[in-house]
Design a protein around this motif. Sequence first.
Motif, PDB file in Angstrom:
ATOM      1  N   ASN A  63       0.830  -1.203   0.000  1.00 50.99           N
ATOM      2  CA  ASN A  63       0.000   0.000   0.000  1.00 50.99           C
ATOM      3  C   ASN A  63       0.859   1.245   0.000  1.00 50.99           C
ATOM      4  OD1 ASN A  63      -2.970  -0.857   0.659  1.00 50.99           O
ATOM      5  ND2 ASN A  63      -1.672  -2.089   1.992  1.00 50.99           N
ATOM      6  N   TYR A  64       0.564   2.147  -0.902  1.00 52.33           N
ATOM      7  CA  TYR A  64       1.220   3.452  -0.857  1.00 52.33           C
ATOM      8  C   TYR A  64       0.384   4.467  -1.623  1.00 52.33           C
ATOM      9  CZ  TYR A  64       3.059   1.830  -5.393  1.00 52.33           C
ATOM     10  OH  TYR A  64       3.181   1.332  -6.666  1.00 52.33           O
ATOM     11  N   THR A  65       0.594   5.738  -1.248  1.00 48.87           N
ATOM     12  CA  THR A  65      -0.134   6.840  -1.856  1.00 48.87           C
ATOM     13  C   THR A  65       0.856   7.764  -2.557  1.00 48.87           C
ATOM     14  OG1 THR A  65      -1.777   6.752  -0.085  1.00 48.87           O
ATOM     15  CG2 THR A  65      -1.717   8.763  -1.422  1.00 48.87           C
ATOM     16  N   ARG A  66       0.502   8.207  -3.758  1.00 51.18           N
ATOM     17  CA  ARG A  66       1.334   9.157  -4.507  1.00 51.18           C
ATOM     18  C   ARG A  66       0.613  10.497  -4.603  1.00 51.18           C
ATOM     19  NH1 ARG A  66       5.635   6.752  -7.062  1.00 51.18           N
ATOM     20  NH2 ARG A  66       5.518   4.478  -7.380  1.00 51.18           N
ATOM     21  N   ASP A  67       1.402  11.579  -4.596  1.00 45.84           N
ATOM     22  CA  ASP A  67       0.830  12.904  -4.763  1.00 45.84           C
ATOM     23  C   ASP A  67       0.728  13.266  -6.239  1.00 45.84           C
ATOM     24  OD1 ASP A  67       3.403  13.526  -5.586  1.00 45.84           O
ATOM     25  OD2 ASP A  67       3.920  14.629  -3.755  1.00 45.84           O
ATOM     26  N   ARG A  68       0.382  14.498  -6.516  1.00 45.18           N
ATOM     27  CA  ARG A  68       0.214  14.937  -7.904  1.00 45.18           C
ATOM     28  C   ARG A  68       1.489  14.761  -8.728  1.00 45.18           C
ATOM     29  NH1 ARG A  68      -4.434  18.092  -8.592  1.00 45.18           N
ATOM     30  NH2 ARG A  68      -5.359  18.899  -6.641  1.00 45.18           N
ATOM     31  N   GLN A  69       2.623  14.878  -8.067  1.00 43.35           N
ATOM     32  CA  GLN A  69       3.910  14.771  -8.770  1.00 43.35           C
ATOM     33  C   GLN A  69       4.400  13.325  -8.872  1.00 43.35           C
ATOM     34  OE1 GLN A  69       3.387  17.258  -6.250  1.00 43.35           O
ATOM     35  NE2 GLN A  69       2.804  18.505  -8.029  1.00 43.35           N
ATOM     36  N   GLY A  70       3.604  12.385  -8.369  1.00 38.10           N
ATOM     37  CA  GLY A  70       3.980  10.983  -8.454  1.00 38.10           C
ATOM     38  C   GLY A  70       4.907  10.516  -7.351  1.00 38.10           C
ATOM     39  N   GLN A  71       5.106  11.362  -6.327  1.00 33.45           N
ATOM     40  CA  GLN A  71       5.978  10.987  -5.223  1.00 33.45           C
ATOM     41  C   GLN A  71       5.178  10.197  -4.176  1.00 33.45           C
ATOM     42  OE1 GLN A  71       9.361  11.678  -5.239  1.00 33.45           O
ATOM     43  NE2 GLN A  71       8.862  12.331  -7.333  1.00 33.45           N
ATOM     44  N   VAL A  72       5.799   9.169  -3.613  1.00 37.45           N
ATOM     45  CA  VAL A  72       5.156   8.398  -2.550  1.00 37.45           C
ATOM     46  C   VAL A  72       5.130   9.238  -1.286  1.00 37.45           C
ATOM     47  CG1 VAL A  72       5.276   6.340  -1.108  1.00 37.45           C
ATOM     48  CG2 VAL A  72       5.846   6.187  -3.541  1.00 37.45           C
ATOM     49  N   ILE A  73       3.939   9.513  -0.768  1.00 42.92           N
ATOM     50  CA  ILE A  73       3.803  10.359   0.412  1.00 42.92           C
ATOM     51  C   ILE A  73       3.283   9.593   1.619  1.00 42.92           C
ATOM     52  CG2 ILE A  73       3.458  12.477  -0.917  1.00 42.92           C
ATOM     53  CD1 ILE A  73       0.448  12.153  -0.435  1.00 42.92           C
ATOM     54  N   ALA A  74       2.869   8.345   1.424  1.00 42.42           N
ATOM     55  CA  ALA A  74       2.393   7.529   2.542  1.00 42.42           C
ATOM     56  C   ALA A  74       2.524   6.070   2.170  1.00 42.42           C
ATOM     57  CB  ALA A  74       0.941   7.860   2.876  1.00 42.42           C
ATOM     58  N   GLY A  75       2.698   5.221   3.181  1.00 44.12           N
ATOM     59  CA  GLY A  75       2.806   3.802   2.927  1.00 44.12           C
ATOM     60  C   GLY A  75       4.171   3.413   2.415  1.00 44.12           C
ATOM     61  N   THR A  76       4.258   2.220   1.881  1.00 39.67           N
ATOM     62  CA  THR A  76       5.526   1.692   1.390  1.00 39.67           C
ATOM     63  C   THR A  76       5.267   0.729   0.242  1.00 39.67           C
ATOM     64  OG1 THR A  76       7.438   0.315   1.970  1.00 39.67           O
ATOM     65  CG2 THR A  76       5.417  -0.110   3.170  1.00 39.67           C
ATOM     66  N   GLU A  77       6.208   0.644  -0.663  1.00 37.08           N
ATOM     67  CA  GLU A  77       6.081  -0.280  -1.785  1.00 37.08           C
ATOM     68  C   GLU A  77       6.445  -1.698  -1.374  1.00 37.08           C
ATOM     69  OE1 GLU A  77       7.894   1.072  -5.410  1.00 37.08           O
ATOM     70  OE2 GLU A  77       7.498   3.171  -4.942  1.00 37.08           O
ATOM     71  N   ALA A  78       7.000  -1.865  -0.185  1.00 37.66           N
ATOM     72  CA  ALA A  78       7.318  -3.203   0.314  1.00 37.66           C
ATOM     73  C   ALA A  78       6.068  -3.851   0.899  1.00 37.66           C
ATOM     74  CB  ALA A  78       8.407  -3.114   1.376  1.00 37.66           C
ATOM     75  N   MET A  79       6.059  -5.171   0.950  1.00 40.02           N
ATOM     76  CA  MET A  79       4.923  -5.893   1.501  1.00 40.02           C
ATOM     77  C   MET A  79       4.878  -5.720   3.014  1.00 40.02           C
ATOM     78  SD  MET A  79       3.804  -9.853   0.845  1.00 40.02           S
ATOM     79  CE  MET A  79       5.124 -10.577   1.816  1.00 40.02           C
ATOM     80  N   THR A  80       3.671  -5.509   3.540  1.00 37.42           N
ATOM     81  CA  THR A  80       3.469  -5.271   4.967  1.00 37.42           C
ATOM     82  C   THR A  80       2.386  -6.199   5.483  1.00 37.42           C
ATOM     83  OG1 THR A  80       3.940  -2.934   4.546  1.00 37.42           O
ATOM     84  CG2 THR A  80       3.013  -3.484   6.692  1.00 37.42           C
ATOM     85  N   GLU A  81       2.551  -6.704   6.693  1.00 35.64           N
ATOM     86  CA  GLU A  81       1.504  -7.526   7.307  1.00 35.64           C
ATOM     87  C   GLU A  81       0.552  -6.618   8.085  1.00 35.64           C
ATOM     88  OE1 GLU A  81       1.791 -10.538  10.788  1.00 35.64           O
ATOM     89  OE2 GLU A  81       1.856 -11.723   8.932  1.00 35.64           O
ATOM     90  N   ILE A  82      -0.738  -6.787   7.830  1.00 38.53           N
ATOM     91  CA  ILE A  82      -1.774  -5.934   8.408  1.00 38.53           C
ATOM     92  C   ILE A  82      -2.759  -6.798   9.190  1.00 38.53           C
ATOM     93  CG2 ILE A  82      -3.524  -4.192   7.901  1.00 38.53           C
ATOM     94  CD1 ILE A  82      -0.744  -3.410   6.940  1.00 38.53           C
ATOM     95  N   VAL A  83      -3.190  -6.306  10.347  1.00 33.49           N
ATOM     96  CA  VAL A  83      -4.215  -6.991  11.139  1.00 33.49           C
ATOM     97  C   VAL A  83      -5.416  -6.059  11.282  1.00 33.49           C
ATOM     98  CG1 VAL A  83      -4.779  -8.106  13.324  1.00 33.49           C
ATOM     99  CG2 VAL A  83      -2.458  -8.280  12.406  1.00 33.49           C
ATOM    100  N   ASP A  84      -6.586  -6.534  10.897  1.00 26.39           N
ATOM    101  CA  ASP A  84      -7.819  -5.745  10.961  1.00 26.39           C
ATOM    102  C   ASP A  84      -8.925  -6.534  11.627  1.00 26.39           C
ATOM    103  OD1 ASP A  84      -7.080  -3.379   9.237  1.00 26.39           O
ATOM    104  OD2 ASP A  84      -6.771  -4.984   7.789  1.00 26.39           O
ATOM    105  N   LEU A  85      -9.785  -5.836  12.340  1.00 25.68           N
ATOM    106  CA  LEU A  85     -11.018  -6.412  12.880  1.00 25.68           C
ATOM    107  C   LEU A  85     -12.191  -5.708  12.208  1.00 25.68           C
ATOM    108  CD1 LEU A  85     -10.145  -6.637  16.677  1.00 25.68           C
ATOM    109  CD2 LEU A  85     -10.415  -8.543  15.091  1.00 25.68           C
TER     110      LEU A  85
END
Length: 221
Positions: A177-199
């Motif tokens: 998961n990652y978010t890019r801004d208007r300029q295509g820069q990653v501003i949140a998250g990471t391009e690497a795989m992450t383990e997530i826990v949700d309820l």
Amino acid sequence: MHTGFPVDIVLLALVAGFLVLRLRSVLGRRTGYERPPMPEPTAAGGMQRPGGPVIEGVAEPPRSTRPVPAPHTVVGQTLARIAQAERGFDPARFLDGAEASFRRIVLAFAAGDLAALRPLLTPGVFATFEQAVAQRAEAGETQHTEIVRIVEATIDEAELLGGEAVIVVRFVSDQQNYTRDRQGQVIAGTEAMTEIVDLWSFEKSLGAADPTWRLAAARSG
């Protein structure tokens, strides 16, 4: 293990008024989406998107666990009562549908697909998602989300509230998961795989013609 939700963190208020009271015994006081791709209102009204720890090492082989609560447990007994009131209900099949909904909701939110989200969410949750999608579009941001695999999907809690049933499912998933801004820069998250826990809490009116279990609330695990 990261305890967020792998898209922007979304704090969801429980559906207004009586739904807050009805779900409090199941979810407690803290509710909301907590993952990098989903939006979370901050005190100033903005959005924050924390990242999560990266899974290191070589890729592991696919694995998936979906145990069903034993009949003698409190949760198992509640599921049995739900089955008595809801024709055709089966915990294993419910988990199949919950996992499918999890995938559709996460990916539809990342894509901003409100048409796909609407039938899968309660009205209050949909309103939160709709606002988040609009804010992301206004900011010119794009969200990339890929569910690499769902490691675990288990029923944590179940509750009968009058004619309504609420089932809380714990999802453990490996995501990118990652978010890019208007300029295509990653501003949140990471391009690497992450383990997530949700309820995630799914809700349904028992005996209703509509078979859909809708997402009513979510929080980190």
